[in-house]
Write a protein that holds these residues in place. Structure first.
Motif, PDB file in Angstrom:
ATOM      1  N   SER A 164     -57.646 -19.056 -22.446  1.00 13.42           N
ATOM      2  CA  SER A 164     -58.853 -19.751 -21.982  1.00 13.42           C
ATOM      3  C   SER A 164     -60.142 -19.084 -22.452  1.00 13.42           C
ATOM      4  CB  SER A 164     -58.849 -19.867 -20.462  1.00 13.42           C
ATOM      5  OG  SER A 164     -58.908 -18.592 -19.871  1.00 13.42           O
ATOM      6  N   LEU A 165     -60.176 -17.768 -22.483  1.00 17.53           N
ATOM      7  CA  LEU A 165     -61.414 -17.084 -22.849  1.00 17.53           C
ATOM      8  C   LEU A 165     -61.591 -16.907 -24.356  1.00 17.53           C
ATOM      9  CD1 LEU A 165     -61.479 -14.284 -20.116  1.00 17.53           C
ATOM     10  CD2 LEU A 165     -62.724 -16.449 -20.131  1.00 17.53           C
ATOM     11  N   LEU A 166     -60.520 -16.596 -25.041  1.00 17.79           N
ATOM     12  CA  LEU A 166     -60.626 -16.272 -26.461  1.00 17.79           C
ATOM     13  C   LEU A 166     -59.963 -17.297 -27.380  1.00 17.79           C
ATOM     14  CD1 LEU A 166     -59.844 -12.454 -26.160  1.00 17.79           C
ATOM     15  CD2 LEU A 166     -62.089 -13.544 -26.265  1.00 17.79           C
ATOM     16  N   GLY A 167     -59.219 -18.207 -26.825  1.00 16.85           N
ATOM     17  CA  GLY A 167     -58.542 -19.205 -27.648  1.00 16.85           C
ATOM     18  C   GLY A 167     -57.409 -18.635 -28.478  1.00 16.85           C
ATOM     19  N   ILE A 168     -56.794 -17.563 -27.976  1.00 18.12           N
ATOM     20  CA  ILE A 168     -55.677 -16.938 -28.696  1.00 18.12           C
ATOM     21  C   ILE A 168     -54.372 -17.547 -28.174  1.00 18.12           C
ATOM     22  CG2 ILE A 168     -54.456 -14.781 -29.152  1.00 18.12           C
ATOM     23  CD1 ILE A 168     -57.126 -13.337 -28.786  1.00 18.12           C
ATOM     24  N   TYR A 169     -53.717 -18.317 -29.029  1.00 17.77           N
ATOM     25  CA  TYR A 169     -52.511 -19.024 -28.604  1.00 17.77           C
ATOM     26  C   TYR A 169     -51.238 -18.521 -29.285  1.00 17.77           C
ATOM     27  CZ  TYR A 169     -55.769 -22.331 -26.585  1.00 17.77           C
ATOM     28  OH  TYR A 169     -56.758 -22.900 -25.840  1.00 17.77           O
ATOM     29  N   PHE A 170     -51.377 -17.670 -30.291  1.00 20.53           N
ATOM     30  CA  PHE A 170     -50.191 -17.275 -31.048  1.00 20.53           C
ATOM     31  C   PHE A 170     -49.268 -16.330 -30.277  1.00 20.53           C
ATOM     32  CE2 PHE A 170     -53.339 -14.087 -32.136  1.00 20.53           C
ATOM     33  CZ  PHE A 170     -52.625 -12.907 -32.115  1.00 20.53           C
ATOM     34  N   LEU A 171     -49.714 -15.817 -29.145  1.00 21.36           N
ATOM     35  CA  LEU A 171     -48.874 -14.926 -28.345  1.00 21.36           C
ATOM     36  C   LEU A 171     -48.054 -15.667 -27.281  1.00 21.36           C
ATOM     37  CD1 LEU A 171     -51.425 -12.029 -27.779  1.00 21.36           C
ATOM     38  CD2 LEU A 171     -49.529 -12.079 -29.385  1.00 21.36           C
ATOM     39  N   GLU A 172     -48.094 -16.964 -27.298  1.00 22.45           N
ATOM     40  CA  GLU A 172     -47.386 -17.774 -26.295  1.00 22.45           C
ATOM     41  C   GLU A 172     -45.888 -17.493 -26.243  1.00 22.45           C
ATOM     42  OE1 GLU A 172     -48.146 -20.050 -23.827  1.00 22.45           O
ATOM     43  OE2 GLU A 172     -50.140 -19.233 -24.098  1.00 22.45           O
ATOM     44  N   ALA A 173     -45.320 -17.049 -27.341  1.00 22.88           N
ATOM     45  CA  ALA A 173     -43.882 -16.761 -27.366  1.00 22.88           C
ATOM     46  C   ALA A 173     -43.516 -15.631 -26.393  1.00 22.88           C
ATOM     47  CB  ALA A 173     -43.432 -16.405 -28.774  1.00 22.88           C
ATOM     48  N   LEU A 174     -44.490 -14.805 -26.021  1.00 23.04           N
ATOM     49  CA  LEU A 174     -44.227 -13.711 -25.083  1.00 23.04           C
ATOM     50  C   LEU A 174     -43.851 -14.220 -23.691  1.00 23.04           C
ATOM     51  CD1 LEU A 174     -47.008 -11.134 -25.980  1.00 23.04           C
ATOM     52  CD2 LEU A 174     -44.580 -11.019 -26.516  1.00 23.04           C
ATOM     53  N   ARG A 175     -44.155 -15.472 -23.398  1.00 19.27           N
ATOM     54  CA  ARG A 175     -43.787 -16.033 -22.088  1.00 19.27           C
ATOM     55  C   ARG A 175     -42.277 -16.033 -21.865  1.00 19.27           C
ATOM     56  NH1 ARG A 175     -48.002 -18.324 -19.162  1.00 19.27           N
ATOM     57  NH2 ARG A 175     -49.740 -19.014 -20.442  1.00 19.27           N
ATOM     58  N   TRP A 176     -41.503 -16.021 -22.946  1.00 22.33           N
ATOM     59  CA  TRP A 176     -40.044 -16.038 -22.840  1.00 22.33           C
ATOM     60  C   TRP A 176     -39.453 -14.664 -22.567  1.00 22.33           C
ATOM     61  CZ3 TRP A 176     -37.513 -20.360 -22.183  1.00 22.33           C
ATOM     62  CH2 TRP A 176     -38.114 -21.537 -22.583  1.00 22.33           C
ATOM     63  N   LEU A 177     -40.219 -13.609 -22.765  1.00 19.73           N
ATOM     64  CA  LEU A 177     -39.707 -12.250 -22.613  1.00 19.73           C
ATOM     65  C   LEU A 177     -39.104 -11.973 -21.228  1.00 19.73           C
ATOM     66  CD1 LEU A 177     -39.345  -9.647 -24.219  1.00 19.73           C
ATOM     67  CD2 LEU A 177     -41.599  -8.933 -23.409  1.00 19.73           C
ATOM     68  N   PRO A 178     -39.771 -12.322 -20.123  1.00 24.38           N
ATOM     69  CA  PRO A 178     -39.149 -12.079 -18.811  1.00 24.38           C
ATOM     70  C   PRO A 178     -37.835 -12.839 -18.616  1.00 24.38           C
ATOM     71  CG  PRO A 178     -41.479 -12.522 -18.561  1.00 24.38           C
ATOM     72  CD  PRO A 178     -41.140 -12.803 -19.984  1.00 24.38           C
ATOM     73  N   PHE A 179     -37.738 -14.024 -19.174  1.00 26.12           N
ATOM     74  CA  PHE A 179     -36.506 -14.795 -19.023  1.00 26.12           C
ATOM     75  C   PHE A 179     -35.375 -14.170 -19.829  1.00 26.12           C
ATOM     76  CE2 PHE A 179     -39.982 -17.763 -18.191  1.00 26.12           C
ATOM     77  CZ  PHE A 179     -39.676 -18.055 -16.874  1.00 26.12           C
ATOM     78  N   ILE A 180     -35.701 -13.615 -20.978  1.00 25.99           N
ATOM     79  CA  ILE A 180     -34.698 -12.907 -21.770  1.00 25.99           C
ATOM     80  C   ILE A 180     -34.215 -11.672 -21.004  1.00 25.99           C
ATOM     81  CG2 ILE A 180     -34.336 -11.573 -23.891  1.00 25.99           C
ATOM     82  CD1 ILE A 180     -36.329 -13.582 -25.223  1.00 25.99           C
ATOM     83  N   PHE A 181     -35.169 -10.937 -20.404  1.00 26.55           N
ATOM     84  CA  PHE A 181     -34.799  -9.767 -19.605  1.00 26.55           C
ATOM     85  C   PHE A 181     -33.949 -10.176 -18.395  1.00 26.55           C
ATOM     86  CE2 PHE A 181     -38.592  -6.988 -21.063  1.00 26.55           C
ATOM     87  CZ  PHE A 181     -37.846  -6.520 -22.133  1.00 26.55           C
ATOM     88  N   ALA A 182     -34.284 -11.302 -17.771  1.00 25.82           N
ATOM     89  CA  ALA A 182     -33.510 -11.770 -16.616  1.00 25.82           C
ATOM     90  C   ALA A 182     -32.076 -12.101 -17.025  1.00 25.82           C
ATOM     91  CB  ALA A 182     -34.183 -12.979 -15.980  1.00 25.82           C
ATOM     92  N   ILE A 183     -31.908 -12.715 -18.169  1.00 31.97           N
ATOM     93  CA  ILE A 183     -30.561 -13.027 -18.661  1.00 31.97           C
ATOM     94  C   ILE A 183     -29.801 -11.745 -18.964  1.00 31.97           C
ATOM     95  CG2 ILE A 183     -29.284 -14.038 -20.595  1.00 31.97           C
ATOM     96  CD1 ILE A 183     -31.485 -16.240 -20.626  1.00 31.97           C
ATOM     97  N   MET A 184     -30.482 -10.800 -19.612  1.00 29.62           N
ATOM     98  CA  MET A 184     -29.835  -9.516 -19.907  1.00 29.62           C
ATOM     99  C   MET A 184     -29.404  -8.813 -18.616  1.00 29.62           C
ATOM    100  SD  MET A 184     -32.367  -8.072 -22.895  1.00 29.62           S
ATOM    101  CE  MET A 184     -31.709  -6.430 -22.827  1.00 29.62           C
ATOM    102  N   GLY A 185     -30.276  -8.814 -17.616  1.00 28.28           N
ATOM    103  CA  GLY A 185     -29.958  -8.173 -16.345  1.00 28.28           C
ATOM    104  C   GLY A 185     -28.806  -8.860 -15.633  1.00 28.28           C
TER     105      GLY A 185
END
Length: 105
Positions: A64-85
């Motif tokens: 919202s502040l900077l218009g940086i959208y290319f890091l959106e893939a990081l939203r999946w990181l917690p779900f990957i960790f949850a699956i691993m756990g």
């Protein structure tokens, strides 16, 4: 940790990784039993869901502040960790999650 403790706590350990509601259910169910295997995985799960909140807030601000959208893939990181756990919990392992597994010890 003995095999009986792992076997008795396996179900709640896996449930703790299935959304925040699963974490609450596992925490409440383990409150009376005090199973150390489940307690370990509840601790790992808390780290996963806190990471999820931090990433969501951070990416929301960046978008919202900077218009940086290319890091959106990081939203999946917690779900990957949850699956691993959850896989570790199901397999009876006491393996800490990468990067976040030791935070807060």
């Amino acid at each position: 940790m003995n095999q009986t403790t792992i076997t008795e706590g396996k179900t709640m350990a896996v449930i703790s990784y299935v959304t925040v509601i699963g974490l609450l259910i596992a925490y409440i169910a383990n409150n009376s039993k005090q199973n150390q295997y489940t307690k370990f995985h509840i601790g790992q799960s808390i780290r996963v869901w806190i990471l999820s909140i931090v990433i969501s807030i951070s990416l929301g601000l960046l978008n919202s502040l900077l218009g940086i959208y290319f890091l959106e893939a990081l939203r999946w990181l917690p779900f990957i960790f949850a699956i691993m756990g959850a896989v570790n919990a199901y397999n009876g392992k006491l393996t800490k999650l990468p990067f976040i597994g030791t935070i807060g010890e």
